[in-house]
Design a protein around this motif. Sequence first.
Motif, short mmCIF file in Angstrom:
data_model
loop_
_atom_site.label_atom_id
_atom_site.label_comp_id
_atom_site.label_asym_id
_atom_site.label_seq_id
_atom_site.Cartn_x
_atom_site.Cartn_y
_atom_site.Cartn_z
N GLU A 61 62.35 11.00 7.14
CA GLU A 61 63.28 11.50 8.14
C GLU A 61 63.61 11.26 8.89
O GLU A 61 64.00 11.24 10.02
N ILE A 62 62.15 10.53 9.54
CA ILE A 62 62.12 10.07 11.08
C ILE A 62 61.74 8.71 11.55
O ILE A 62 60.75 7.86 11.18
N LEU A 100 66.96 12.21 20.67
CA LEU A 100 65.64 11.86 21.16
C LEU A 100 64.65 13.10 20.85
O LEU A 100 63.47 12.85 20.38
N HIS A 101 65.29 14.26 19.54
CA HIS A 101 65.01 15.58 19.67
C HIS A 101 64.62 15.12 17.93
O HIS A 101 63.41 15.50 17.26
N GLN A 102 65.04 14.34 17.17
CA GLN A 102 64.84 13.73 15.97
C GLN A 102 63.37 12.93 15.71
O GLN A 102 62.75 12.96 15.31
N SER A 103 63.91 11.90 17.15
CA SER A 103 63.11 11.14 16.51
C SER A 103 61.35 10.82 18.06
O SER A 103 60.46 10.52 17.25
N GLY A 104 61.58 11.38 18.90
CA GLY A 104 60.81 11.91 19.57
C GLY A 104 60.33 10.44 21.22
O GLY A 104 59.98 10.60 21.67
N ALA A 105 61.69 9.20 20.71
CA ALA A 105 61.17 8.24 21.70
C ALA A 105 62.08 7.24 21.43
O ALA A 105 62.79 6.92 20.53
#
Length: 371
Positions: A61-62, A100-105
């Motif tokens: 899911e990312i 941002l929290h889900q993907s990291g960037a």
Amino acid sequence: MCCMCSYGYLYSTLLTVGFINDSEKVRKQGRIFISNYLSFTMPVESLFKEVEAPQQKNYKEIIFPRVLSPNPNGLPSSSPTLPLLTDAIKESKPWLESLLHQSGALLFRGFPLTTASDFNNVVEAFGFDELPYVGGAAPRTNVVGRVFTANESPPDQKIPFHHEMAQVPEYPSKLFFFCEVEPGTGGETPIVLSHIVYERMKEKHPEFVEKLEEHGLIYIRVLGEEDDPSSPIGRGWKSTFLTKDKSVAEERAAKLGMKLEWTEDGVKTIMGPIPAIKLDKTRERKIWFNSMVAAYTGWEDKRNDPVKAVTFGDGKPLPAHIIYDCLRILDEESVAIPWQKGDVLLIDNLAVLHSRRPFNPPRRILASLCK
């Protein structure tokens, strides 16, 4: 209703109806539900539109990274303005933080940013506290406000993967990068999800990872008095500790848990043992939070031998074949989207490692560090 009020209202409503409660057992599920709900329902379509890039990766899911561009259907004119962008960031901050929290960037592309001052305005719109650059290795120059140059090492040098300032206890939680001048060729900033690296290393080298978790790492670096722009780790001790006074430098090093050994023309710094694997509490997963590969393969100049730059926390040397296997994994899992002028890349420093590929000038990437 504003975004922040919507968040609080949603949470309190879910508590009231019993969908979630405030017990420790289900707090995580509640956070995940709200984060997912906000990511699909926040009314930001007036300015931001999510687009695809061919280099993106998809881990279950990312989507990594997420790419946001102007939404032409929500613009009051033919193109967005900088004030419109900064206002939208302020209004949409909870939604952007959930992405941002889900993907990291997050990569912001196609917005009207041309100067360092424009970039500084965007950074300030997010409202994150600034982190002073104390203890970092890269030579940097302040440009304007909270904006600095990225690592100023020569363009033919690769900067290996690392979490920003992972070799010291006080590191930024978020990083911004801005493309002021596109590279001639090359010069990408590859990024990789830290928990993916941990999982692959744990699977392939379990004993090595176990030893890292038990002992941590020690980082050793020799600094000159002044900055050396020919070195990727050429920050002198005066810049590193933001002082010309050795006693003040010693005080600031001590606060970091760093030992100093003064030499005739500089100082040897010894940092650690410091953890190499951390628990990302907000996502409840382990991360590969260190500068091990960067130090072992890249901390090289006239003062420093990279093989001696990092050891296990008990002082024993690291196995070279595992270091280079880790480097291979980092490369395999990385995403490298070519820079375009005006791009802003926001990185969660706990979730993502970054690096820099060699390039042919011109290229000017600026940076800002946040607590």
